[in-house]
Scaffold this motif. Structure first.
Motif, PDB file in Angstrom:
ATOM      1  N   LYS A 162      -0.718 -33.621  13.806  1.00  0.00           N
ATOM      2  CA  LYS A 162      -0.968 -34.649  14.812  1.00  0.00           C
ATOM      3  C   LYS A 162      -0.972 -36.052  14.208  1.00  0.00           C
ATOM      4  O   LYS A 162      -0.429 -36.997  14.792  1.00  0.00           O
ATOM      5  N   GLU A 163      -1.549 -36.201  13.025  1.00  0.00           N
ATOM      6  CA  GLU A 163      -1.693 -37.521  12.410  1.00  0.00           C
ATOM      7  C   GLU A 163      -0.655 -37.781  11.326  1.00  0.00           C
ATOM      8  O   GLU A 163      -0.719 -38.790  10.641  1.00  0.00           O
ATOM      9  N   GLN A 164       0.295 -36.849  11.172  1.00  0.00           N
ATOM     10  CA  GLN A 164       1.366 -37.006  10.181  1.00  0.00           C
ATOM     11  C   GLN A 164       0.800 -37.299   8.788  1.00  0.00           C
ATOM     12  O   GLN A 164       1.195 -38.242   8.105  1.00  0.00           O
ATOM     13  N   ARG A 165      -0.124 -36.453   8.383  1.00  0.00           N
ATOM     14  CA  ARG A 165      -0.762 -36.589   7.079  1.00  0.00           C
ATOM     15  C   ARG A 165      -0.161 -35.602   6.084  1.00  0.00           C
ATOM     16  O   ARG A 165       0.353 -34.540   6.468  1.00  0.00           O
ATOM     17  N   ILE A 166      -0.276 -35.933   4.823  1.00  0.00           N
ATOM     18  CA  ILE A 166       0.174 -35.059   3.747  1.00  0.00           C
ATOM     19  C   ILE A 166      -0.967 -34.106   3.400  1.00  0.00           C
ATOM     20  O   ILE A 166      -2.069 -34.539   3.083  1.00  0.00           O
ATOM     21  N   MET A 167      -0.704 -32.809   3.476  1.00  0.00           N
ATOM     22  CA  MET A 167      -1.710 -31.802   3.152  1.00  0.00           C
ATOM     23  C   MET A 167      -1.718 -31.551   1.650  1.00  0.00           C
ATOM     24  O   MET A 167      -0.680 -31.251   1.058  1.00  0.00           O
ATOM     25  N   LEU A 168      -2.888 -31.674   1.037  1.00  0.00           N
ATOM     26  CA  LEU A 168      -3.043 -31.367  -0.377  1.00  0.00           C
ATOM     27  C   LEU A 168      -3.943 -30.141  -0.497  1.00  0.00           C
ATOM     28  O   LEU A 168      -5.046 -30.118   0.063  1.00  0.00           O
ATOM     29  N   SER A 169      -3.483 -29.132  -1.228  1.00  0.00           N
ATOM     30  CA  SER A 169      -4.239 -27.886  -1.297  1.00  0.00           C
ATOM     31  C   SER A 169      -3.727 -27.025  -2.437  1.00  0.00           C
ATOM     32  O   SER A 169      -2.629 -27.248  -2.960  1.00  0.00           O
ATOM     33  N   ARG A 170      -4.555 -26.044  -2.816  1.00  0.00           N
ATOM     34  CA  ARG A 170      -4.095 -24.990  -3.720  1.00  0.00           C
ATOM     35  C   ARG A 170      -4.035 -23.649  -2.980  1.00  0.00           C
ATOM     36  O   ARG A 170      -3.969 -22.597  -3.592  1.00  0.00           O
ATOM     37  N   ASP A 171      -4.043 -23.724  -1.657  1.00  0.00           N
ATOM     38  CA  ASP A 171      -3.962 -22.548  -0.800  1.00  0.00           C
ATOM     39  C   ASP A 171      -2.538 -22.431  -0.258  1.00  0.00           C
ATOM     40  O   ASP A 171      -2.129 -23.197   0.605  1.00  0.00           O
ATOM     41  N   LEU A 172      -1.789 -21.470  -0.752  1.00  0.00           N
ATOM     42  CA  LEU A 172      -0.396 -21.317  -0.330  1.00  0.00           C
ATOM     43  C   LEU A 172      -0.293 -20.977   1.149  1.00  0.00           C
ATOM     44  O   LEU A 172       0.616 -21.450   1.837  1.00  0.00           O
TER      45      LEU A 172
END
Length: 352
Positions: free
Chosen positions: A244-254
């Motif tokens: 919705k907010e066009q954000r970059i997801m950062l994670s170590r969860d594939l």
């Protein structure tokens, strides 16, 4: 399916647990029940329960066995559509659900219709550990599903070429296709042509999963709009916010990064927060957009300069006497002053 496939309530319960254990992503028990009921020809779990209670059902395991074995490929395809998973994953799940009814011979030697070749470049081998994979498949799946079936989140793909032609994720695989994959990092750094979403057009904004609190602090200190909660918000909600907010997801969860509504994302290679910051800053060239101490580290809102007199009763006496410039968050009212953390932040900026 022309008529419902009946299994006992106890069998359905056991199969639901099996489905959850082998599902490629986390899935709720209620959703697992609904998927199986629809696969077996019922509109819902309630419909299944109503039928099994109101009717005298003659359960015929051998008849079920013959049907499952004969319709294995079709049922796997239906399962992939109901659960929005890859056909390859659906076949694994279906086999685990019906191990007594589908022999290893049927499952393992059931010929795939087609085969293609994936060639991985750069850091994409972090996921598969080999530069080349021969991939067998049935029907004509989207290349995005196949990429994730071999273990690579679609957010890591910067460009893909099929038989040397640039293609989108929706491209449907064909027999003997040669697919060459390039990571996002190569496309951004080398400014190569692509038709895939690799990063937002606007200034980068982020959303982080629950394990990245320190990284969140660093990004906010640098002035980057970063959403983070210190409790598990759930993959579905995080993915919805990212879309919705066009954000970059950062994670170590594939699994989180494989969600279809996550358009931009990075699977962090590093575990230490400072190295994670350097990794993200290098990938998205953040150094040119740094606005240090413009956001509140606590709540992500803007901070503004306030008069010294206004904060007198809210800061320690030694702080009040030692500093002349104070800032305050417009939302949570947190007060900031230029202490030793400023020098630390300068060192961090120099590092990236």
């Amino acid at each position: 399916m022309t008529k419902p496939l009946f299994v006992t309530p106890d069998t359905l319960k056991k199969q639901t647990k099996t489905l959850i254990n082998y599902w490629p992503e986390s899935i709720k028990v209620s959703n697992a029940y609904q998927i199986l009921c629809k696969l077996y020809g019922f509109s819902s779990l309630h419909h299944y329960q109503k039928q099994t209670k109101s009717s005298v059902i003659n359960y015929q395991p051998q008849e079920n066995a013959d049907y499952i074995a004969q319709q294995f490929s079709n049922l796997a395809y239906q399962l992939s559509q109901l659960g929005e998973i890859s056909f390859a994953d659906a076949k694994v799940v279906l086999y685990k659900i019906w191990p007594k009814y589908i022999s290893n011979k049927i499952y393992n030697t059931s010929p795939k219709e087609h085969q293609c070749t994936f060639i991985m470049n750069g850091e994409l081998t972090d996921f598969v550990h080999v530069p080349k994979i021969n991939y067998a498949f049935d029907r004509f799946p989207a290349v995005k599903d196949a990429i994730e079936a071999i273990g690579i989140p679609h957010t890591e793909i910067g460009a893909l070429f099929v038989n040397k032609q640039l293609q989108p994720f929706s491209y449907q695989l064909k027999n003997d296709d040669n697919i060459t994959l390039y990571p996002v990092r190569d496309i951004i750094q080398q400014q190569q042509e692509t038709n895939l979403p690799i990063k937002p057009i606007s200034r980068p904004r982020f959303v982080l999963d629950v394990h990245l609190g320190r990284l969140c602090n660093y990004l906010r200190m640098l002035g980057f709009d970063t959403l983070y909660w210190n409790h598990d918000l759930g993959d579905e909600k995080l993915a919805t916010i990212a879309e919705k907010e066009q954000r970059i997801m950062l994670s170590r969860d594939l699994g989180l990064l494989k969600r279809s509504n996550v358009n931009f994302g990075r699977w962090l290679r590093n575990r230490k927060p400072l190295l994670q910051l350097k990794e993200v800053a290098t990938l998205y060239n953040l150094k040119q957009d740094i606005k240090s101490f413009s956001l509140c580290i606590r709540c992500n809102s803007k901070i503004t300069t306030v008069s010294k007199e206004k904060v007198k009763s809210h800061v320690p006496e030694d702080v009040y006497s030692s500093f002349t410039i104070f800032n305050q968050c417009i939302h949570c009212q947190q007060i900031y002053w230029h202490g030793s953390h400023v020098d630390k932040m300068k060192n961090i900026i120099h590092m990236i």
